[in-house]
Design a protein around this motif. Sequence first.
Motif, PDB file in Angstrom:
ATOM      1  N   ASP A  42       8.227  22.254 -48.912  1.00  0.00           N
ATOM      2  CA  ASP A  42       6.835  21.835 -49.074  1.00  0.00           C
ATOM      3  C   ASP A  42       5.850  22.983 -48.900  1.00  0.00           C
ATOM      4  OD1 ASP A  42       6.821  18.926 -49.660  1.00  0.00           O
ATOM      5  OD2 ASP A  42       8.047  18.888 -47.861  1.00  0.00           O
ATOM      6  N   LYS A  43       6.311  24.205 -49.038  1.00  0.00           N
ATOM      7  CA  LYS A  43       5.454  25.395 -49.091  1.00  0.00           C
ATOM      8  C   LYS A  43       4.629  25.666 -47.841  1.00  0.00           C
ATOM      9  CE  LYS A  43       6.242  26.072 -53.626  1.00  0.00           C
ATOM     10  NZ  LYS A  43       7.649  26.004 -53.786  1.00  0.00           N
ATOM     11  N   ASN A  44       5.072  25.231 -46.707  1.00  0.00           N
ATOM     12  CA  ASN A  44       4.411  25.548 -45.441  1.00  0.00           C
ATOM     13  C   ASN A  44       2.896  25.383 -45.502  1.00  0.00           C
ATOM     14  OD1 ASN A  44       6.957  26.187 -44.529  1.00  0.00           O
ATOM     15  ND2 ASN A  44       6.723  28.359 -44.893  1.00  0.00           N
ATOM     16  N   HIS A  45       2.417  24.213 -45.213  1.00  0.00           N
ATOM     17  CA  HIS A  45       0.984  23.931 -45.245  1.00  0.00           C
ATOM     18  C   HIS A  45       0.598  22.958 -44.135  1.00  0.00           C
ATOM     19  CE1 HIS A  45       2.638  20.485 -47.450  1.00  0.00           C
ATOM     20  NE2 HIS A  45       1.555  19.833 -47.081  1.00  0.00           N
ATOM     21  N   TRP A  46      -0.686  22.915 -43.855  1.00  0.00           N
ATOM     22  CA  TRP A  46      -1.197  21.971 -42.862  1.00  0.00           C
ATOM     23  C   TRP A  46      -1.470  20.630 -43.527  1.00  0.00           C
ATOM     24  CZ3 TRP A  46      -1.082  22.639 -37.787  1.00  0.00           C
ATOM     25  CH2 TRP A  46      -0.991  23.934 -37.298  1.00  0.00           C
ATOM     26  N   ALA A  47      -1.088  19.556 -42.861  1.00  0.00           N
ATOM     27  CA  ALA A  47      -1.407  18.196 -43.292  1.00  0.00           C
ATOM     28  C   ALA A  47      -2.138  17.543 -42.125  1.00  0.00           C
ATOM     29  CB  ALA A  47      -0.140  17.430 -43.622  1.00  0.00           C
ATOM     30  N   VAL A  79       3.456  21.400 -41.998  1.00  0.00           N
ATOM     31  CA  VAL A  79       4.627  20.953 -42.759  1.00  0.00           C
ATOM     32  C   VAL A  79       5.456  22.148 -43.214  1.00  0.00           C
ATOM     33  CG1 VAL A  79       5.388  19.748 -44.836  1.00  0.00           C
ATOM     34  CG2 VAL A  79       3.426  18.881 -43.544  1.00  0.00           C
ATOM     35  N   ILE A  80       6.756  22.074 -42.969  1.00  0.00           N
ATOM     36  CA  ILE A  80       7.688  23.114 -43.412  1.00  0.00           C
ATOM     37  C   ILE A  80       8.477  22.634 -44.621  1.00  0.00           C
ATOM     38  CG2 ILE A  80       9.721  24.461 -42.751  1.00  0.00           C
ATOM     39  CD1 ILE A  80       8.620  24.319 -39.834  1.00  0.00           C
ATOM     40  N   TYR A  92       8.579  14.317 -43.063  1.00  0.00           N
ATOM     41  CA  TYR A  92       8.204  15.728 -43.063  1.00  0.00           C
ATOM     42  C   TYR A  92       8.671  16.399 -41.778  1.00  0.00           C
ATOM     43  CZ  TYR A  92       5.360  14.637 -47.085  1.00  0.00           C
ATOM     44  OH  TYR A  92       4.950  14.247 -48.330  1.00  0.00           O
ATOM     45  N   TYR A  93       9.201  17.605 -41.925  1.00  0.00           N
ATOM     46  CA  TYR A  93       9.647  18.410 -40.786  1.00  0.00           C
ATOM     47  C   TYR A  93       8.625  19.512 -40.569  1.00  0.00           C
ATOM     48  CZ  TYR A  93      12.705  21.329 -37.908  1.00  0.00           C
ATOM     49  OH  TYR A  93      13.240  22.066 -36.882  1.00  0.00           O
ATOM     50  N   GLY A  94       8.184  19.666 -39.333  1.00  0.00           N
ATOM     51  CA  GLY A  94       7.205  20.713 -39.062  1.00  0.00           C
ATOM     52  C   GLY A  94       6.777  20.739 -37.612  1.00  0.00           C
ATOM     53  N   ASP A  95       5.577  21.279 -37.377  1.00  0.00           N
ATOM     54  CA  ASP A  95       5.085  21.529 -36.024  1.00  0.00           C
ATOM     55  C   ASP A  95       3.768  20.817 -35.746  1.00  0.00           C
ATOM     56  OD1 ASP A  95       7.133  23.455 -35.547  1.00  0.00           O
ATOM     57  OD2 ASP A  95       5.957  24.949 -36.621  1.00  0.00           O
ATOM     58  N   THR A 100       5.256  21.874 -30.832  1.00  0.00           N
ATOM     59  CA  THR A 100       6.403  20.969 -30.791  1.00  0.00           C
ATOM     60  C   THR A 100       6.866  20.705 -32.222  1.00  0.00           C
ATOM     61  OG1 THR A 100       5.544  19.890 -28.813  1.00  0.00           O
ATOM     62  CG2 THR A 100       7.259  18.723 -30.014  1.00  0.00           C
ATOM     63  N   ARG A 101       8.144  20.931 -32.471  1.00  0.00           N
ATOM     64  CA  ARG A 101       8.704  20.790 -33.822  1.00  0.00           C
ATOM     65  C   ARG A 101       9.511  19.505 -33.932  1.00  0.00           C
ATOM     66  NH1 ARG A 101      10.950  25.932 -36.817  1.00  0.00           N
ATOM     67  NH2 ARG A 101       8.706  26.159 -36.951  1.00  0.00           N
ATOM     68  N   GLY A 102       9.347  18.814 -35.069  1.00  0.00           N
ATOM     69  CA  GLY A 102      10.102  17.595 -35.292  1.00  0.00           C
ATOM     70  C   GLY A 102       9.771  16.956 -36.624  1.00  0.00           C
ATOM     71  N   TRP A 103      10.106  15.670 -36.747  1.00  0.00           N
ATOM     72  CA  TRP A 103       9.986  14.908 -37.988  1.00  0.00           C
ATOM     73  C   TRP A 103       8.894  13.859 -37.870  1.00  0.00           C
ATOM     74  CZ3 TRP A 103      12.819  15.955 -42.328  1.00  0.00           C
ATOM     75  CH2 TRP A 103      13.903  16.837 -42.177  1.00  0.00           C
ATOM     76  N   LEU A 104       8.099  13.739 -38.938  1.00  0.00           N
ATOM     77  CA  LEU A 104       6.989  12.797 -38.979  1.00  0.00           C
ATOM     78  C   LEU A 104       7.073  11.997 -40.277  1.00  0.00           C
ATOM     79  CD1 LEU A 104       4.433  12.171 -37.251  1.00  0.00           C
ATOM     80  CD2 LEU A 104       3.211  13.723 -38.758  1.00  0.00           C
TER      81      LEU A 104
END
Length: 111
Positions: A42-47, A79-80, A92-95, A100-104
């Motif tokens: 997902d191109k590493n971006h903020w959501a 989002v990673i 979505y996997y990210g921070d 804190t890293r995990g799934w949303l």
Amino acid sequence: MKSSSARKTVVGMAASAVALGAVMATASSASAVNSSACTRDDKNHWAYSVDLSDAPLREGPGNQYRQKGTLEGLHAFYVICSTVNGSGNRWYYGDLANGTRGWLWGRWING
């Protein structure tokens, strides 16, 4: 004699089944999953959260995974990558902003 040995066998099997059930009852339903489960970059971006409610950050892409944090309403999530789980939901996997890293679940953010 045969009746006594058969009874012992049945009792032994029952005890084993009870013990196995106790072991299985304490087993975790799902273990943590990292980005290796991702199927889309997902191109590493903020959501951002699309809801004022707090969204649970999980250890894997599904509600069966343990909650490890919370995306508070109207806050950002980095989002990673993402995947679609067995129920057809995008996760979505990210921070979180605190690292804190995990799934949303995708329902909670503007992916």
